[in-house]
Design a protein around this motif. Structure first.
Motif, PDB file in Angstrom:
ATOM      1  N   ALA A  13      38.036 -56.783 -21.276  1.00 33.67           N
ATOM      2  CA  ALA A  13      37.570 -57.935 -22.061  1.00 33.67           C
ATOM      3  C   ALA A  13      37.670 -59.224 -21.243  1.00 33.67           C
ATOM      4  O   ALA A  13      36.765 -60.066 -21.290  1.00 33.67           O
ATOM      5  CB  ALA A  13      38.364 -58.047 -23.362  1.00 33.67           C
ATOM      6  N   ALA A  14      38.745 -59.370 -20.491  1.00 31.38           N
ATOM      7  CA  ALA A  14      38.915 -60.568 -19.660  1.00 31.38           C
ATOM      8  C   ALA A  14      37.852 -60.623 -18.572  1.00 31.38           C
ATOM      9  O   ALA A  14      37.343 -61.708 -18.244  1.00 31.38           O
ATOM     10  CB  ALA A  14      40.319 -60.600 -19.053  1.00 31.38           C
ATOM     11  N   GLU A  17      34.607 -61.795 -20.091  1.00 32.86           N
ATOM     12  CA  GLU A  17      34.662 -63.238 -20.325  1.00 32.86           C
ATOM     13  C   GLU A  17      34.586 -64.019 -19.016  1.00 32.86           C
ATOM     14  O   GLU A  17      33.931 -65.066 -18.947  1.00 32.86           O
ATOM     15  CB  GLU A  17      35.934 -63.602 -21.097  1.00 32.86           C
ATOM     16  CG  GLU A  17      36.119 -65.077 -21.371  1.00 32.86           C
ATOM     17  CD  GLU A  17      34.993 -65.717 -22.164  1.00 32.86           C
ATOM     18  OE1 GLU A  17      34.879 -66.966 -22.116  1.00 32.86           O
ATOM     19  OE2 GLU A  17      34.207 -65.012 -22.835  1.00 32.86           O
ATOM     20  N   ARG A  18      35.225 -63.520 -17.969  1.00 35.91           N
ATOM     21  CA  ARG A  18      35.179 -64.182 -16.656  1.00 35.91           C
ATOM     22  C   ARG A  18      33.737 -64.300 -16.167  1.00 35.91           C
ATOM     23  O   ARG A  18      33.295 -65.368 -15.738  1.00 35.91           O
ATOM     24  CB  ARG A  18      36.005 -63.391 -15.635  1.00 35.91           C
ATOM     25  CG  ARG A  18      35.837 -63.896 -14.194  1.00 35.91           C
ATOM     26  CD  ARG A  18      36.251 -62.857 -13.160  1.00 35.91           C
ATOM     27  NE  ARG A  18      35.500 -61.623 -13.212  1.00 35.91           N
ATOM     28  CZ  ARG A  18      34.327 -61.403 -12.583  1.00 35.91           C
ATOM     29  NH1 ARG A  18      33.756 -62.364 -11.879  1.00 35.91           N
ATOM     30  NH2 ARG A  18      33.736 -60.223 -12.660  1.00 35.91           N
ATOM     31  N   ARG A  20      30.995 -64.179 -17.953  1.00 29.83           N
ATOM     32  CA  ARG A  20      30.251 -65.060 -18.856  1.00 29.83           C
ATOM     33  C   ARG A  20      30.478 -66.526 -18.469  1.00 29.83           C
ATOM     34  O   ARG A  20      29.537 -67.308 -18.334  1.00 29.83           O
ATOM     35  CB  ARG A  20      30.674 -64.817 -20.305  1.00 29.83           C
ATOM     36  CG  ARG A  20      29.787 -65.524 -21.342  1.00 29.83           C
ATOM     37  CD  ARG A  20      30.412 -65.465 -22.739  1.00 29.83           C
ATOM     38  NE  ARG A  20      31.571 -66.336 -22.833  1.00 29.83           N
ATOM     39  CZ  ARG A  20      31.509 -67.664 -22.913  1.00 29.83           C
ATOM     40  NH1 ARG A  20      30.358 -68.291 -22.920  1.00 29.83           N
ATOM     41  NH2 ARG A  20      32.609 -68.381 -22.996  1.00 29.83           N
ATOM     42  N   ARG A  21      31.744 -66.877 -18.260  1.00 28.44           N
ATOM     43  CA  ARG A  21      32.062 -68.258 -17.884  1.00 28.44           C
ATOM     44  C   ARG A  21      31.485 -68.616 -16.514  1.00 28.44           C
ATOM     45  O   ARG A  21      30.964 -69.717 -16.316  1.00 28.44           O
ATOM     46  CB  ARG A  21      33.572 -68.481 -17.892  1.00 28.44           C
ATOM     47  CG  ARG A  21      34.058 -68.899 -19.263  1.00 28.44           C
ATOM     48  CD  ARG A  21      35.467 -69.406 -19.234  1.00 28.44           C
ATOM     49  NE  ARG A  21      36.291 -68.294 -19.672  1.00 28.44           N
ATOM     50  CZ  ARG A  21      37.443 -67.935 -19.152  1.00 28.44           C
ATOM     51  NH1 ARG A  21      37.953 -68.606 -18.165  1.00 28.44           N
ATOM     52  NH2 ARG A  21      38.102 -66.917 -19.614  1.00 28.44           N
ATOM     53  N   ASP A 117      25.707 -64.733 -23.520  1.00 24.84           N
ATOM     54  CA  ASP A 117      26.732 -64.907 -24.564  1.00 24.84           C
ATOM     55  C   ASP A 117      26.593 -63.836 -25.640  1.00 24.84           C
ATOM     56  O   ASP A 117      27.581 -63.230 -26.063  1.00 24.84           O
ATOM     57  CB  ASP A 117      26.621 -66.284 -25.214  1.00 24.84           C
ATOM     58  CG  ASP A 117      26.974 -67.427 -24.282  1.00 24.84           C
ATOM     59  OD1 ASP A 117      27.572 -67.179 -23.218  1.00 24.84           O
ATOM     60  OD2 ASP A 117      26.631 -68.578 -24.629  1.00 24.84           O
ATOM     61  N   ILE A 120      27.426 -60.187 -24.176  1.00 24.07           N
ATOM     62  CA  ILE A 120      28.860 -59.995 -23.915  1.00 24.07           C
ATOM     63  C   ILE A 120      29.652 -59.998 -25.214  1.00 24.07           C
ATOM     64  O   ILE A 120      30.587 -59.198 -25.370  1.00 24.07           O
ATOM     65  CB  ILE A 120      29.374 -61.012 -22.879  1.00 24.07           C
ATOM     66  CG1 ILE A 120      28.798 -60.610 -21.511  1.00 24.07           C
ATOM     67  CG2 ILE A 120      30.898 -61.071 -22.866  1.00 24.07           C
ATOM     68  CD1 ILE A 120      29.215 -61.469 -20.355  1.00 24.07           C
ATOM     69  N   ALA A 121      29.283 -60.808 -26.168  1.00 25.29           N
ATOM     70  CA  ALA A 121      29.960 -60.764 -27.477  1.00 25.29           C
ATOM     71  C   ALA A 121      29.782 -59.388 -28.112  1.00 25.29           C
ATOM     72  O   ALA A 121      30.734 -58.826 -28.678  1.00 25.29           O
ATOM     73  CB  ALA A 121      29.417 -61.854 -28.396  1.00 25.29           C
ATOM     74  N   GLN A 124      32.034 -56.978 -26.285  1.00 30.68           N
ATOM     75  CA  GLN A 124      33.430 -57.207 -26.675  1.00 30.68           C
ATOM     76  C   GLN A 124      33.736 -56.530 -28.017  1.00 30.68           C
ATOM     77  O   GLN A 124      34.767 -55.874 -28.169  1.00 30.68           O
ATOM     78  CB  GLN A 124      33.727 -58.719 -26.782  1.00 30.68           C
ATOM     79  CG  GLN A 124      33.631 -59.478 -25.473  1.00 30.68           C
ATOM     80  CD  GLN A 124      34.866 -59.357 -24.605  1.00 30.68           C
ATOM     81  OE1 GLN A 124      35.653 -58.429 -24.715  1.00 30.68           O
ATOM     82  NE2 GLN A 124      35.035 -60.310 -23.705  1.00 30.68           N
TER      83      GLN A 124
END
Length: 176
Positions: A13-14, A17-18, A20-21, A117, A120-121, A124
């Motif tokens: 999950a991290a 998010e990495r 995505r950011r 976004d 990836i959501a 997740q």
């Protein structure tokens, strides 16, 4: 025989998010000239390559379905499927190239961040719902399609794949 250790969902999950950011950081700082510049080692512009990097996450949603289905079938069925896909590698690569060129005109620099976004959501949420047994399910993969594919991949490995794909292609960006 001992059971394998539990899958580290937080790590996966991290990583989602990495990436995505990181995509949003790149989109926020790149100039029009950066987007239009050719990438290194591909036929794509940076903008097309960035879409292809997002597309890697979109593909994973479909790969998860395939693993869930093929992992329940006899191994020979999955191996045959993977061999058939490997045989179609030249056509796959051309469609992959042209598809990313065309899709980048829709999911361009202004829209690909939102698409990333959403995807990836979705990944997740899907990851959070997976059972440990499902994460260990596996199937044969077409190794000629992508250097990051292995002959057999588990659902866990498929969840980890797009971050590796993202990082591989990020190194090919030629941003100012």
């Amino acid at each position: 025989m001992s059971e394998p250790p539990p899958v580290d969902r937080q790590e996966i999950a991290a990583d989602l998010e990495r990436a995505r950011r990181t995509l949003h950081e790149i989109l926020g700082r790149a100039t029009a000239a950066d987007f239009d510049r050719r990438s290194a080692g591909t036929r794509w512009t940076n903008e097309q390559l960035l879409f292809h990097m997002v597309f890697g996450y979109m593909v994973v949603r479909r790969l998860l379905i395939l693993v869930r289905v093929f992992s329940r079938l006899p191994d020979r069925v999955g191996r045959g499927f993977a061999r058939g896909l490997d045989a179609a590698t030249p056509a796959f690569h051309e469609v992959n190239y042209l598809g990313s060129c065309a899709a980048a005109t829709v999911f361009d620099r202004r829209r690909m961040g939102r698409q990333c976004d959403r995807v990836i959501a979705n990944l997740q949420r899907s990851l959070a719902r997976e059972t440990e047994a499902n994460l260990l399910r596996s199937m044969a993969f077409p190794v000629r399609w992508d250097p990051l594919f292995t002959e057999t991949m588990t659902l866990e490995q498929v969840y980890r794949y797009p971050g590796k794909h993202f990082d591989f292609h990020r190194a090919q960006l030629t941003l100012g």
